[in-house]
Design an enzyme around this catalytic site. Structure first.
Site, short mmCIF file in Angstrom:
data_model
loop_
_atom_site.label_atom_id
_atom_site.label_comp_id
_atom_site.label_asym_id
_atom_site.label_seq_id
_atom_site.Cartn_x
_atom_site.Cartn_y
_atom_site.Cartn_z
N PHE A 1 -48.89 2.09 -3.05
CA PHE A 1 -48.24 1.10 -2.19
C PHE A 1 -47.83 -0.14 -2.96
O PHE A 1 -46.91 -0.84 -2.55
CB PHE A 1 -49.19 0.66 -1.07
CG PHE A 1 -49.57 1.72 -0.10
CD1 PHE A 1 -48.68 2.17 0.86
CD2 PHE A 1 -50.84 2.28 -0.12
CE1 PHE A 1 -49.03 3.15 1.78
CE2 PHE A 1 -51.21 3.26 0.79
CZ PHE A 1 -50.30 3.69 1.74
N LYS B 1 -42.01 -6.76 -2.02
CA LYS B 1 -41.23 -6.11 -0.96
C LYS B 1 -40.29 -7.01 -0.18
O LYS B 1 -39.69 -6.57 0.80
CB LYS B 1 -42.19 -5.41 0.02
CG LYS B 1 -43.14 -6.38 0.72
CD LYS B 1 -43.97 -5.66 1.77
CE LYS B 1 -44.80 -6.67 2.55
NZ LYS B 1 -45.52 -6.06 3.68
N SER C 1 -38.89 4.11 1.20
CA SER C 1 -38.34 3.34 2.31
C SER C 1 -37.03 3.93 2.79
O SER C 1 -36.27 4.51 2.01
CB SER C 1 -38.11 1.89 1.85
OG SER C 1 -37.36 1.17 2.79
N THR D 1 -34.64 2.23 3.36
CA THR D 1 -33.58 1.42 2.77
C THR D 1 -32.73 2.23 1.79
O THR D 1 -31.59 1.86 1.50
CB THR D 1 -34.14 0.19 2.03
OG1 THR D 1 -35.03 0.62 1.01
CG2 THR D 1 -34.87 -0.74 2.98
N TYR E 1 -34.84 -4.97 -4.47
CA TYR E 1 -35.99 -4.28 -3.86
C TYR E 1 -35.62 -2.84 -3.51
O TYR E 1 -36.32 -1.88 -3.87
CB TYR E 1 -36.47 -5.02 -2.60
CG TYR E 1 -37.32 -4.13 -1.71
CD1 TYR E 1 -38.61 -3.79 -2.10
CD2 TYR E 1 -36.82 -3.60 -0.53
CE1 TYR E 1 -39.38 -2.96 -1.30
CE2 TYR E 1 -37.58 -2.78 0.27
CZ TYR E 1 -38.86 -2.45 -0.13
OH TYR E 1 -39.61 -1.60 0.64
N LYS F 1 -36.89 1.14 -5.11
CA LYS F 1 -37.35 2.33 -4.39
C LYS F 1 -36.54 3.56 -4.82
O LYS F 1 -37.08 4.64 -5.03
CB LYS F 1 -37.24 2.12 -2.88
CG LYS F 1 -38.23 1.11 -2.32
CD LYS F 1 -39.67 1.52 -2.59
CE LYS F 1 -40.66 0.53 -2.02
NZ LYS F 1 -42.06 0.86 -2.38
N ASN G 1 -40.52 -10.03 8.63
CA ASN G 1 -40.34 -8.92 9.56
C ASN G 1 -40.38 -9.41 11.01
O ASN G 1 -40.98 -10.45 11.31
CB ASN G 1 -41.40 -7.85 9.33
CG ASN G 1 -41.31 -7.25 7.95
OD1 ASN G 1 -40.23 -7.13 7.37
ND2 ASN G 1 -42.46 -6.88 7.39
#
Length: 343
Positions: free
Chosen positions: A81, A85, A125, A127, A150, A154, A199
């Site tokens: 993890f 982010k 993600s 994304t 970001y 990923k 968020n």
């Protein structure tokens, strides 16, 4: 056999530690505490009865990663993890994001490739899809040009894992999350953003509790049912359980390829206004919000096609949007109580 969980004291990591310990796994949590707190360990212990092994390690430090794997030479699996982010921050400081998110991944894989067999779960993600052309989004949807450093980390991270798995005895599952929200039902752990939340849901709960004056809704002119952006909001407890199922799939050699990819979402899109209305219903709070202009980089809608995860992983979400919002509100109220000095 031990399972290493990097970023283990973060939002998703901590809930996954609970899910792993509940299923009997022995876990080692690694975190540099840059966006988390040691108090999370106590919350996990109160839920499960066991405090995870913990190492305060900076994964950008190659020698620290090497020492970690020497200390725990029976690590069989890694759930990764640990990563920076914040999309906006990544635009402002791209080198920080490339260094942190990619170097840590590379150093972990360098240690795992030396083992006769290793299992790797990667926190990816949705994304990577950008604004997909079709809804719901399947795992075969084209990968779009990243809108931020970001998002790019990923995409690059996925490619690194695929390349390594071709030549080394590493099996991996890439889990592409949609929008995790909520908290553990006990309110012992939950989302704990430092500074202004990036968020939606923590901003909603902080507005409702009085920490924020009002919530900004970015745009009401999207081509959606009510003009606000649509996302797939998944309860973090459901998300955590998916990591355990994915790990067991690798440990039991049930994977069909060296690298498998799964979307993790509910399969249902909810607009920002629908989330606000659902929160007001479960909390009995009237939320102060205003419509403002669109935010740069935001897409119109994204929600998951979940059949692959439902069928091959045997996993599906069990908790509703209302469940998630209710748990997030319970967590926020507990945080507020904990800040008050004793009378």
């Amino acid at each position: 056999m031990k399972i290493l969980v990097t970023g283990g004291l973060g939002f998703i990591g901590s809930h996954t530690l609970v899910a792993l310990q509940t299923e009997g796994f022995e876990v080692i949590a690694v975190d540099n505490l840059s966006n988390s707190s040691l108090e999370v360990l106590d919350g996990i212990e109160r839920i499960t009865g066991t405090k995870p092994l913990f190492e305060n390690i900076e994964l950008r430090n190659k020698s620290a990663v090497q020492k970690l794997f020497k200390k725990y030479d029976d690590i069989r699996g890694v759930i990764h993890f640990a990563a920076s982010k914040a999309v906006g921050e990544s635009v402002e400081n791209p080198l920080l994001y490339y260094e942190n998110n990619l170097n840590s991944l590379i150093y972990l894989l360098q240690e795992l490739q030396q083992k006769p067999a290793a299992h790797f779960i990667f926190s990816s993600s949705c994304t990577v899809y950008g604004q997909a052309e079709k809804m719901p989004i399947t795992e075969d949807a084209p990968i779009q040009v990243a809108l931020s450093p970001y998002g790019n980390t990923k995409q690059i991270g996925e490619e690194i894992i695929k390349d390594v798995a071709k030549v080394k005895n590493i099996n991996a599952i890439l889990l592409r999350y949609f929008n995790p929200i909520g908290a553990h039902e006990s309110a012992e752990i939950g989302e704990l953003p430092l500074g202004v939340p990036q968020n939606l849901v923590p901003f909603i709960t902080q507005t409702a509790i009085g920490l924020r004056e009002k919530l900004s809704v970015f745009g009401n002119d999207y081509p959606t049912t009510d003009g606000t952006a649509v996302r797939d909001y998944i309860h973090v407890v459901d998300l955590a359980k998916a990591h355990v199922v994915a790990l067991q799939r690798l440990l039991h050699h049930q994977n069909l390829e060296n690298v498998e990819i799964f979307n993790l979402g509910t399969g249902k899109g909810s607009s920002v206004l629908e989330v606000i209305q659902a929160f007001e219903k479960v909390s009995d709070q009237k939320l102060n919000y205003q419509i403002v202009g669109r935010r740069e980089g935001d897409i119109t809608e994204a929600y998951a096609h979940t059949e692959k995860a439902n069928t091959l992983l045997g996993w599906k979400t069990e908790l509703s949007l209302e469940d998630a919002l209710s748990s997030a509100w319970k967590w926020e109220k507990k945080l507020e109580i904990s800040k008050k000095p004793p009378s």
